[in-house]
Write an enzyme that holds these catalytic residues in place. Structure first.
Site, PDB file in Angstrom:
ATOM      1  N   ASP A  13       0.814  -1.222   0.000  1.00  0.00           N
ATOM      2  CA  ASP A  13       0.000   0.000   0.000  1.00  0.00           C
ATOM      3  C   ASP A  13       0.844   1.267   0.000  1.00  0.00           C
ATOM      4  OD1 ASP A  13      -2.241  -1.700   0.259  1.00  0.00           O
ATOM      5  OD2 ASP A  13      -1.937  -1.765   2.420  1.00  0.00           O
ATOM      6  N   LYS A  16       2.181   2.169  -5.232  1.00  0.00           N
ATOM      7  CA  LYS A  16       2.834   1.717  -6.469  1.00  0.00           C
ATOM      8  C   LYS A  16       1.993   2.031  -7.697  1.00  0.00           C
ATOM      9  CE  LYS A  16       3.094  -2.322  -4.569  1.00  0.00           C
ATOM     10  NZ  LYS A  16       2.884  -2.017  -3.142  1.00  0.00           N
ATOM     11  N   GLY A  17       0.669   1.872  -7.569  1.00  0.00           N
ATOM     12  CA  GLY A  17      -0.210   2.119  -8.717  1.00  0.00           C
ATOM     13  C   GLY A  17      -0.038   3.529  -9.237  1.00  0.00           C
ATOM     14  N   ASN A  38      -5.050  -9.990  -4.402  1.00  0.00           N
ATOM     15  CA  ASN A  38      -4.871  -9.472  -3.032  1.00  0.00           C
ATOM     16  C   ASN A  38      -4.393  -8.020  -3.102  1.00  0.00           C
ATOM     17  OD1 ASN A  38      -2.464 -10.422  -4.126  1.00  0.00           O
ATOM     18  ND2 ASN A  38      -1.647 -11.209  -2.217  1.00  0.00           N
ATOM     19  N   ALA A  39      -3.770  -7.653  -4.210  1.00  0.00           N
ATOM     20  CA  ALA A  39      -3.278  -6.282  -4.395  1.00  0.00           C
ATOM     21  C   ALA A  39      -4.434  -5.359  -4.781  1.00  0.00           C
ATOM     22  CB  ALA A  39      -2.233  -6.250  -5.501  1.00  0.00           C
ATOM     23  N   GLY A  40      -4.272  -4.089  -4.441  1.00  0.00           N
ATOM     24  CA  GLY A  40      -5.237  -3.092  -4.885  1.00  0.00           C
ATOM     25  C   GLY A  40      -4.449  -1.850  -5.231  1.00  0.00           C
ATOM     26  N   HIS A  41      -4.218  -1.623  -6.491  1.00  0.00           N
ATOM     27  CA  HIS A  41      -3.418  -0.475  -6.910  1.00  0.00           C
ATOM     28  C   HIS A  41      -4.336   0.670  -7.327  1.00  0.00           C
ATOM     29  CE1 HIS A  41       0.264  -3.232  -7.724  1.00  0.00           C
ATOM     30  NE2 HIS A  41       0.003  -3.055  -6.451  1.00  0.00           N
ATOM     31  N   THR A  42      -4.248   1.757  -6.553  1.00  0.00           N
ATOM     32  CA  THR A  42      -5.175   2.869  -6.767  1.00  0.00           C
ATOM     33  C   THR A  42      -4.527   3.934  -7.647  1.00  0.00           C
ATOM     34  OG1 THR A  42      -6.017   2.438  -4.564  1.00  0.00           O
ATOM     35  CG2 THR A  42      -6.659   4.527  -5.553  1.00  0.00           C
ATOM     36  N   GLN A 224       2.227  -5.768  -3.279  1.00  0.00           N
ATOM     37  CA  GLN A 224       2.535  -5.872  -1.847  1.00  0.00           C
ATOM     38  C   GLN A 224       3.874  -5.161  -1.551  1.00  0.00           C
ATOM     39  OE1 GLN A 224       1.546  -9.231  -3.345  1.00  0.00           O
ATOM     40  NE2 GLN A 224      -0.471  -8.374  -3.043  1.00  0.00           N
ATOM     41  N   THR A 300      -8.393  -3.329  -1.371  1.00  0.00           N
ATOM     42  CA  THR A 300      -9.017  -4.591  -1.754  1.00  0.00           C
ATOM     43  C   THR A 300     -10.080  -5.000  -0.749  1.00  0.00           C
ATOM     44  OG1 THR A 300      -7.051  -5.314  -2.916  1.00  0.00           O
ATOM     45  CG2 THR A 300      -8.521  -7.057  -2.173  1.00  0.00           C
ATOM     46  N   GLY A 332       3.888  12.391   1.748  1.00  0.00           N
ATOM     47  CA  GLY A 332       4.531  13.399   2.587  1.00  0.00           C
ATOM     48  C   GLY A 332       3.497  14.375   3.117  1.00  0.00           C
ATOM     49  N   ASP A 333       2.464  14.645   2.317  1.00  0.00           N
ATOM     50  CA  ASP A 333       1.415  15.608   2.698  1.00  0.00           C
ATOM     51  C   ASP A 333       0.665  15.196   3.968  1.00  0.00           C
ATOM     52  OD1 ASP A 333       0.672  13.603   0.605  1.00  0.00           O
ATOM     53  OD2 ASP A 333      -1.358  14.216   1.182  1.00  0.00           O
ATOM     54  N   GLY A 414       0.088  13.981  -2.893  1.00  0.00           N
ATOM     55  CA  GLY A 414      -1.352  13.792  -3.031  1.00  0.00           C
ATOM     56  C   GLY A 414      -1.605  12.630  -3.970  1.00  0.00           C
TER      57      GLY A 414
HETATM   58  P1  IMP Z   1      -2.772 -12.766   1.342  1.00  0.00           P
HETATM   59  O1  IMP Z   1      -1.665 -12.417   0.413  1.00  0.00           O
HETATM   60  O2  IMP Z   1      -4.121 -12.309   0.874  1.00  0.00           O
HETATM   61  O3  IMP Z   1      -2.759 -14.196   1.766  1.00  0.00           O
HETATM   62  O4  IMP Z   1      -2.520 -11.934   2.706  1.00  0.00           O
HETATM   63  C1  IMP Z   1      -1.361 -12.149   3.500  1.00  0.00           C
HETATM   64  C2  IMP Z   1      -0.975 -10.881   4.232  1.00  0.00           C
HETATM   65  O5  IMP Z   1      -0.538  -9.909   3.277  1.00  0.00           O
HETATM   66  C3  IMP Z   1      -2.117 -10.215   4.998  1.00  0.00           C
HETATM   67  O6  IMP Z   1      -1.572  -9.564   6.134  1.00  0.00           O
HETATM   68  C4  IMP Z   1      -2.628  -9.171   4.023  1.00  0.00           C
HETATM   69  O7  IMP Z   1      -3.258  -8.096   4.675  1.00  0.00           O
HETATM   70  C5  IMP Z   1      -1.329  -8.747   3.366  1.00  0.00           C
HETATM   71  N1  IMP Z   1      -1.516  -8.241   2.003  1.00  0.00           N
HETATM   72  C6  IMP Z   1      -1.767  -8.950   0.893  1.00  0.00           C
HETATM   73  N2  IMP Z   1      -1.854  -8.149  -0.176  1.00  0.00           N
HETATM   74  C7  IMP Z   1      -1.654  -6.911   0.267  1.00  0.00           C
HETATM   75  C8  IMP Z   1      -1.594  -5.633  -0.375  1.00  0.00           C
HETATM   76  O8  IMP Z   1      -1.726  -5.489  -1.596  1.00  0.00           O
HETATM   77  N3  IMP Z   1      -1.357  -4.559   0.421  1.00  0.00           N
HETATM   78  C9  IMP Z   1      -1.157  -4.693   1.764  1.00  0.00           C
HETATM   79  N4  IMP Z   1      -1.190  -5.857   2.404  1.00  0.00           N
HETATM   80  C10 IMP Z   1      -1.433  -6.965   1.661  1.00  0.00           C
END
Ligand code: IMP
Length: 423
Positions: A13, A16-17, A38-42, A224, A300, A332-333, A414
């Site tokens: 978080d 990176k996006g 599992n990633a969420g790139h905003t 991640q 995510t 930084g903001d 920002g």
């Molecule tokens: P998993 O990869 O979904 O199995 O999650 C394993 C650990 O990595 C957990 O603590 C998640 O919150 C964390 N995690 C997985 N993907 C992200 C991400 O994109 N950003 C931040 N934490 C992540």
């Protein structure tokens, strides 16, 4: 032509996006090398906010080709939703988005297994995003997995069935209360697979090799962060892939001697979602302010992120493991308005002062030792050049650069593409 890397240096978080989106104009190809939904790139631009999960963050730039590498795990159902959300943008997905045949597939039963595994752990749960990441990588290394290339075979459904049957037996073994209707999940999965099959599948290592030979500029986009790396992160509270630089080599088939710049991103403070140790975590008003001002909620899962001061011990470790050549400081903001800024420069580890990351950073073993600096009041969000940055912020940046021995070239002020200061 070298392949540059872009990596998160903390617990994910870092932003990176946004940075990939900012840097894409300098690259011909953006390639994701590990992780999955599992990633969420905003990304934010033109007043609109977009969250991508598996699709590389270069997708909004007309000229960039986006590659989903072999190291990535793909959930067809989530991928289809991402594609649906892109429909309004008039992007030629067939030619701009290429998927490695060697990328592994997340099955509906992988997601159920993730839930069953977490439920069985009780208090010791990882805090997984429950997207099936761990079970899919387990099948990959266990040599049972299904890959994108399998979808080109006539008998892919037989392969699917055999694996899903095995998973069902495993779910029973966990003996936890997981409610599901596999028929429904399977019908969504099969429908999404048909959509996925309309996309372009490639032998991505060969594609990237030829692209390098032709002098194309390639940026490998990590997901991640380094402290979630399966080997070097805060195990077992980690994800299931190598989020560090070497992961780009195995996740794309790029030779180590072809790696150019390693761009490391960090937040001006620290956040973490899920369970696991976090030495500089704050439980006071300062932590609450960081979370509120920084809008620290998982892209995510929507979960609130834990917040704390910058941990230079951990950051140095990440810089070292990845061979970072250029740093980028995000958010930084968010620190504007804090009277004092603290940075953890060492740990008290079982009574001894240490400045490296030890095997175990659980709170009972580690107390952070802080250096305190003067804060700044100015709102940074409208600033456009390095000359405008407040004196105390420059002192903070200089302090970090000296400690990390790597230049900080970008300061983000920002979420929007335009709120980016180059130094
Ligand atoms: P998993 O990869 O979904 O199995 O999650 C394993 C650990 O990595 C957990 O603590 C998640 O919150 C964390 N995690 C997985 N993907 C992200 C991400 O994109 N950003 C931040 N934490 C992540």
């Amino acid at each position: 032509m070298a392949v540059d890397l872009l990596l998160g240096l903390q617990w994910g978080d870092e932003g990176k996006g946004k940075i990939v989106d900012v840097l894409t104009k300098d690259y011909d190809i953006i390639a994701r090398f590990q992780g999955g939904p599992n990633a969420g790139h905003t990304l934010e631009f033109d007043g609109i906010k977009h969250v991508l999960h598996t699709i590389p963050s270069g997708i909004f730039h007309k000229n960039a080709i986006n590659v989903v590498g072999n190291g990535v795990v793909i959930d067809p159902v989530i991928f289809k939703k991402e594609l649906d959300n892109l429909k309004k943008f008039d992007i030629d997905i067939k030619s701009k988005l290429l998927i490695s045949r060697k990328a592994h597939l997340i099955l509906p039963t992988h997601r159920l297994l993730d839930a069953a595994s977490e439920a069985s752990k009780g208090k010791a749960k990882i805090g997984s995003t429950l997207k099936g990441i761990g079970p899919t990588y387990m099948d990959k290394t266990g040599r049972n997995g299904m890959r994108i290339g399998d979808l080109e075979l006539d008998d892919w459904k037989d392969k699917y069935r055999a694996l899903a049957n095995k998973h069902e037996a495993m779910i029973d073994f966990y003996d936890v209360d997981i409610q599901y209707d596999l028929k429904d999940l399977e019908s969504d999965f099969c429908e999404a697979v048909e959509e996925l099959k309309k996309l372009t599948f490639i032998d991505s290592e060969e594609y990237l090799y030829q692209a390098q030979k032709k002098g194309k500029k390639i940026l490998a986009e990590g997901a991640q962060g380094s402290l979630l790396d399966i080997d070097f992160g805060t195990y077992p509270f980690v994800t299931s892939s190598n989020t560090t630089a070497a992961g780009a080599c195995t996740g794309l088939g790029v030779a180590p001697n072809q790696i150019g710049d390693v761009k490391g991103i960090f937040k001006a403070y620290t956040t973490r979602v899920g369970s696991g140790p976090f030495p500089t975590e704050l439980f006071d008003e300062d932590g609450e302010t960081m979370g509120r001002v920084g809008n620290e909620f998982g892209a995510t899962t929507g979960r609130p992120r834990r917040c704390g001061w910058l941990d230079l011990v951990a950051l140095k470790y990440a810089v070292q493991i990845n061979g970072v050549t250029v740093l980028m400081m995000m958010k930084g903001d968010v620190l504007s308005g804090f009277k004092k800024i603290k940075v953890c420069t060492a740990y008290n580890y079982k009574g001894e002062t240490i400045s490296h990351l030890p095997y175990n950073i659980e709170v009972e073993n580690v107390t952070p030792i802080y250096t305190e600096m003067e804060g700044w009041k100015q709102d940074l969000t409208k600033m456009t050049s390095a000359d405008e940055l407040p004196k105390n912020l420059n002192a903070y940046i200089d302090f970090l650069e000296t400690a990390l021995e790597v230049p900080i070239k970008i300061v983000s002020v920002g979420p929007d593409r335009t709120q980016t200061i180059h130094r």
